[in-house]
Scaffold this motif. Structure first.
Motif, PDB file in Angstrom:
ATOM      1  N   ALA A   8      -9.346   4.244  18.580  1.00 33.60           N
ATOM      2  CA  ALA A   8      -7.896   4.064  18.696  1.00 33.60           C
ATOM      3  C   ALA A   8      -7.157   5.345  18.296  1.00 33.60           C
ATOM      4  N   LYS A   9      -7.681   6.073  17.327  1.00 35.45           N
ATOM      5  CA  LYS A   9      -7.050   7.332  16.927  1.00 35.45           C
ATOM      6  C   LYS A   9      -7.224   8.406  17.997  1.00 35.45           C
ATOM      7  N   VAL A  10      -8.321   8.376  18.706  1.00 35.98           N
ATOM      8  CA  VAL A  10      -8.521   9.307  19.812  1.00 35.98           C
ATOM      9  C   VAL A  10      -7.478   9.039  20.897  1.00 35.98           C
ATOM     10  N   ILE A  11      -7.286   7.775  21.221  1.00 34.51           N
ATOM     11  CA  ILE A  11      -6.296   7.395  22.233  1.00 34.51           C
ATOM     12  C   ILE A  11      -4.904   7.831  21.780  1.00 34.51           C
ATOM     13  N   GLU A  12      -4.576   7.590  20.525  1.00 34.20           N
ATOM     14  CA  GLU A  12      -3.268   7.979  19.992  1.00 34.20           C
ATOM     15  C   GLU A  12      -3.096   9.493  20.033  1.00 34.20           C
TER      16      GLU A  12
END
Length: 130
Positions: A8-12
Motif C-alpha cells: 500500500a505504501k508503494v502504491i501511495e
C-alpha cells in the motif's frame, strides 16, 4: 538501511510522485512567469495538501522532519514553492531508495511484505522442502 514496507505504501508513493510531477509543472511555469510574486491561494492550497500527504507517507523515515509542511494560509513566492516541491521529490526518491530490493533477492523492485511472501510461496511450490 533498507526496510520492508507494505505494498500500500508503494502504491501511495507512486500516486504522490504522479501528483507531485503535475503540480511541479504548474509551479515551474508560474515561476518562469513571475518568480518572486506570491503564489495564488489555489496553488498554495494544492501544494500544502500534497506536501501534507507526502509527509504522512514519509513521517517515520530518516530525515522526514526536515521536509517543510506548508501552511495553507502562507503565500510563498513561486520560486519558494518550486523549491518546496523539489525537496518533496527528493524525499520521495530517498524513500524509494530506502525500500528497494537492491540485491534483487526477491525479484521485485521494492521490499514489501506481500512481495516477500509471494516469493517464498513460489519457492515452496518449486522446492517443497524449503
Amino acid at each position: 538501511m533498507v526496510d520492508i514496507i507494505s505494498y500500500a505504501k508503494v502504491i501511495e508513493h507512486e500516486r504522490l510522485l504522479e501528483r507531485l510531477g503535475d503540480l511541479r509543472s504548474v509551479a515551474t511555469t508560474a515561476c518562469r512567469e513571475a518568480p518572486d510574486l506570491p503564489a495564488s491561494p489555489v496553488l498554495v492550497f494544492t501544494a500544502a495538501t500534497l506536501l501534507g500527504d507526502v509527509y504522512r507517507l514519509l513521517s517515520r523515515e530518516p530525515g522526514a522532519r526536515s521536509l517543510v509542511r506548508l501552511d495553507r494560509r502562507d503565500r510563498p513566492s513561486h520560486r519558494a514553492l518550486v523549491a518546496l516541491l523539489r525537496d518533496a521529490r527528493l524525499a520521495l526518491d530517498a524513500f524509494a531508495w530506502n525500500h528497494r530490493d537492491h540485491d534483487d533477492d526477491y525479484g521485485d523492485e521494492w521490499l514489501t511484505f506481500e512481495g516477500i511472501e509471494a516469493f517464498r510461496d513460489a519457492r515452496r511450490k518449486v522446492i517443497p522442502a524449503y
